[in-house]
Design a protein around this motif. Structure first.
Motif, PDB file in Angstrom:
ATOM      1  N   ALA A 208      27.233  65.137  53.613  1.00 42.46           N
ATOM      2  CA  ALA A 208      26.122  64.664  52.729  1.00 42.46           C
ATOM      3  C   ALA A 208      25.306  65.610  52.032  1.00 42.46           C
ATOM      4  O   ALA A 208      24.996  65.412  50.738  1.00 42.46           O
ATOM      5  CB  ALA A 208      25.220  63.737  53.838  1.00 42.46           C
ATOM      6  N   LEU A 209      24.813  66.763  52.486  1.00 43.53           N
ATOM      7  CA  LEU A 209      24.268  67.750  51.984  1.00 43.53           C
ATOM      8  C   LEU A 209      25.053  68.437  50.789  1.00 43.53           C
ATOM      9  O   LEU A 209      24.511  68.755  50.034  1.00 43.53           O
ATOM     10  CB  LEU A 209      23.745  68.555  52.891  1.00 43.53           C
TER      11      LEU A 209
ATOM     12  N   HIS B 154      25.987  68.792  45.078  1.00 41.89           N
ATOM     13  CA  HIS B 154      26.927  68.705  43.812  1.00 41.89           C
ATOM     14  C   HIS B 154      26.209  67.776  42.714  1.00 41.89           C
ATOM     15  O   HIS B 154      26.136  67.889  41.551  1.00 41.89           O
ATOM     16  CB  HIS B 154      28.179  67.669  44.101  1.00 41.89           C
ATOM     17  N   LEU B 155      25.221  66.989  43.248  1.00 43.91           N
ATOM     18  CA  LEU B 155      24.727  65.969  42.528  1.00 43.91           C
ATOM     19  C   LEU B 155      23.470  66.576  41.655  1.00 43.91           C
ATOM     20  O   LEU B 155      23.009  66.248  40.738  1.00 43.91           O
ATOM     21  CB  LEU B 155      24.177  64.488  43.194  1.00 43.91           C
ATOM     22  N   TRP B 156      22.667  67.257  42.515  1.00 37.20           N
ATOM     23  CA  TRP B 156      21.628  68.143  41.961  1.00 37.20           C
ATOM     24  C   TRP B 156      22.055  68.875  41.032  1.00 37.20           C
ATOM     25  O   TRP B 156      21.296  68.895  39.810  1.00 37.20           O
ATOM     26  CB  TRP B 156      21.127  69.275  43.085  1.00 37.20           C
ATOM     27  N   HIS B 157      23.265  69.586  40.868  1.00 43.26           N
ATOM     28  CA  HIS B 157      23.883  70.317  39.814  1.00 43.26           C
ATOM     29  C   HIS B 157      24.745  69.783  38.864  1.00 43.26           C
ATOM     30  O   HIS B 157      25.168  70.427  38.015  1.00 43.26           O
ATOM     31  CB  HIS B 157      24.487  71.867  40.436  1.00 43.26           C
TER      32      HIS B 157
ATOM     33  N   GLU C 110      18.364  61.285  49.045  1.00 42.78           N
ATOM     34  CA  GLU C 110      17.758  61.131  47.642  1.00 42.78           C
ATOM     35  C   GLU C 110      16.449  60.727  47.574  1.00 42.78           C
ATOM     36  O   GLU C 110      15.767  60.830  46.648  1.00 42.78           O
ATOM     37  CB  GLU C 110      18.597  60.291  46.687  1.00 42.78           C
ATOM     38  N   GLN C 111      16.068  60.049  48.422  1.00 42.14           N
ATOM     39  CA  GLN C 111      14.496  59.615  48.413  1.00 42.14           C
ATOM     40  C   GLN C 111      13.697  60.749  49.240  1.00 42.14           C
ATOM     41  O   GLN C 111      12.607  61.066  48.844  1.00 42.14           O
ATOM     42  CB  GLN C 111      14.627  58.302  49.505  1.00 42.14           C
TER      43      GLN C 111
ATOM     44  N   THR D  67      33.724  65.331  48.611  1.00 44.04           N
ATOM     45  CA  THR D  67      33.695  64.646  47.406  1.00 44.04           C
ATOM     46  C   THR D  67      34.733  63.643  47.294  1.00 44.04           C
ATOM     47  O   THR D  67      34.683  62.545  46.454  1.00 44.04           O
ATOM     48  CB  THR D  67      34.254  65.963  46.306  1.00 44.04           C
ATOM     49  N   ASP D  68      35.371  63.276  48.274  1.00 41.69           N
ATOM     50  CA  ASP D  68      36.531  62.208  48.445  1.00 41.69           C
ATOM     51  C   ASP D  68      35.642  61.034  48.423  1.00 41.69           C
ATOM     52  O   ASP D  68      36.130  59.815  47.995  1.00 41.69           O
ATOM     53  CB  ASP D  68      37.555  62.269  49.656  1.00 41.69           C
TER      54      ASP D  68
END
Length: 425
Positions: free
Chosen positions: A110-111, A116-119, A18-19, A152-153
């Motif tokens: 992780a990717l 998932h987080l991006w969208h 994320e950084q 996701t778990d």
């Protein structure tokens, strides 16, 4: 597997990812160069295949097949966790086996979480996945389980995932989807297009659907348009491969660009002379893995073509691909040796004749076979018009053979190719 990898390293990796996505292109390039140098040094010291090999040489699928154990490291770092073996889908006709580690799996997870987080997906919602199932066959009604998977778990996602085999009849898939009424749908583009057409033809709905996710094949403008028209949802694509993991993820800004996951892979887009392509040019995809110390893949020509992208307006420093074009064997070869991409989605076919599905096969430099799944027999006049459309799209007066089939049986991996070339050059 050692303790650090047992403690869900993907969460720590995700925080770093994320950084790093906001680093400048220069910072990203420097970090990649350091990682690549470490992998290359390890490969030369521990994998017989790389000893004495030029660092500039491209690695082909055939070489991976021939090298076998010689590509594997004799000294895998213990801190990278246990090893596992995976195999490519073989959609290029040349399947390869690759050895990975706990660390490479952690980066994949992780990717996946980053995507998932991006969208901004709701991990507590229901996902319906229609994809290839290797190994034990699924029940005809599919299965349902809690959570979307190991990635996701790690974030505590409680959403259910319903899984159905890709080889299931489209009409059965449609009814299955209606029963589950998911917020998210994941499948291959050709299957998604067939589903959209089925829903449109039978006036069916998926009232809770928020997003269609595509993997495994080239996404066409036709699919994007049809998903919006039928389900009123966007199509988000993910570019990955079994051999190297996640390669590129579509930007959440809506630019349409794919961000190369540069913390895990180095991607080059090369022209026929082996030079880097400028933004807007299409070239061969060459990938180097940056964390696989079990079986390093350096400058691996994966078999795909892609269009190099420009800097994304979102501000992320990650390099981009404008689009993923397809597989090398899907190039049309003209009699003079010129290679070109056949137009995808011959949209006039359906206007000319009741074509439900098609596949073009190039048998020689002068002959194409058009295979059709049809609602009724095609008339001689319709064949003439179809022939004219094909010749116009391909740019050459090919000799044409028309074959009608009841259906196209899925390949072992479930992938479908609308154009296949059976010639070498």
């Amino acid at each position: 597997m050692n303790a650090p990898l047992e403690l869900r390293p993907e969460i720590d990796l995700l925080a770093r990812l994320e950084q790093s996505q906001w680093w400048t292109p220069r910072q990203i390039a420097r970090a990649q160069a350091r990682r690549l140098a470490a992998v290359a040094t390890h490969a030369r010291a521990t994998a017989p295949f790389y000893q004495g090999r030029s660092e500039l040489a491209l690695l082909t699928r055939r070489e991976i097949q021939d090298a076998g154990e010689a590509l594997r490291s004799r000294r895998i770092p213990k801190t990278h966790g246990g090893t596992y073996e995976t195999q490519s889908s073989g959609s290029t006709g040349e399947p390869v086996k690759v050895l990975g580690t706990g660390l490479t799996q952690a980066y994949w997870r992780a990717l996946t979480l980053r995507e998932h987080l991006w969208h901004r997906r709701d991990l507590d919602a229901k996902l319906c996945s229609i994809r290839p199932v290797l190994g034990d066959p699924l029940p005809t009604e599919g299965i349902v389980r809690r959570g979307w998977g190991s990635a996701t778990d790690a974030l505590g996602g409680k959403g259910a995932m319903a899984l159905l085999a890709l080889g299931t009849d489209v009409g059965v898939q449609a009814e299955w989807l209606r029963r589950h009424d998911p917020e998210y749908l994941l499948s291959f583009p050709s299957n998604l297009l067939a589903l959209a057409e089925h829903f449109e033809r039978h006036r069916l709905r998926l009232p809770r659907l928020r997003e269609v996710r595509s993997v495994g094949e080239t996404v066409t403008p036709e699919l994007i348009e049809r998903a919006r028209a039928v389900w009123n949802v966007p199509v988000t694509d993910l570019y990955s491969s079994q051999e190297v993991g996640v390669i590129a993820v579509q930007c959440p800004s809506g630019s349409g660009l794919y961000h190369v996951q540069s913390e895990s892979v180095m991607v080059e887009i090369l022209d026929q002379q082996g030079q880097p392509c400028a933004p807007g040019a299409v070239g061969r995809v060459v990938v180097s893995t940056l964390h696989n110390f079990a079986m390093p893949l350096l400058r691996y020509e994966i078999g795909d073509y892609a269009e190099a992208g420009a800097a994304c307006p979102c501000g992320r420093g990650l390099p981009t691909l404008a689009r993923i074009v397809g597989r090398k064997r899907n190039m049309l070869v003209l009699p003079n040796g010129e290679r070109r991409w056949p137009l995808s989605g011959f949209r006039t076919f359906r206007d000319i004749a009741p074509i439900r599905q098609y596949q073009l096969v190039q048998h020689s430099r002068a002959r194409l076979e058009a295979r059709f799944v049809v609602e009724r027999a095609v008339s001689p006049l319709e064949e003439q018009r179809l022939a004219a459309a094909i010749r116009e799209a391909t740019g050459y007066p090919f000799e044409l053979q028309f074959t009608c089939v009841d259906s196209f049986p899925p390949s072992p991996t479930g992938k479908f190719e609308d154009f296949i070339s059976l010639i070498e050059s």
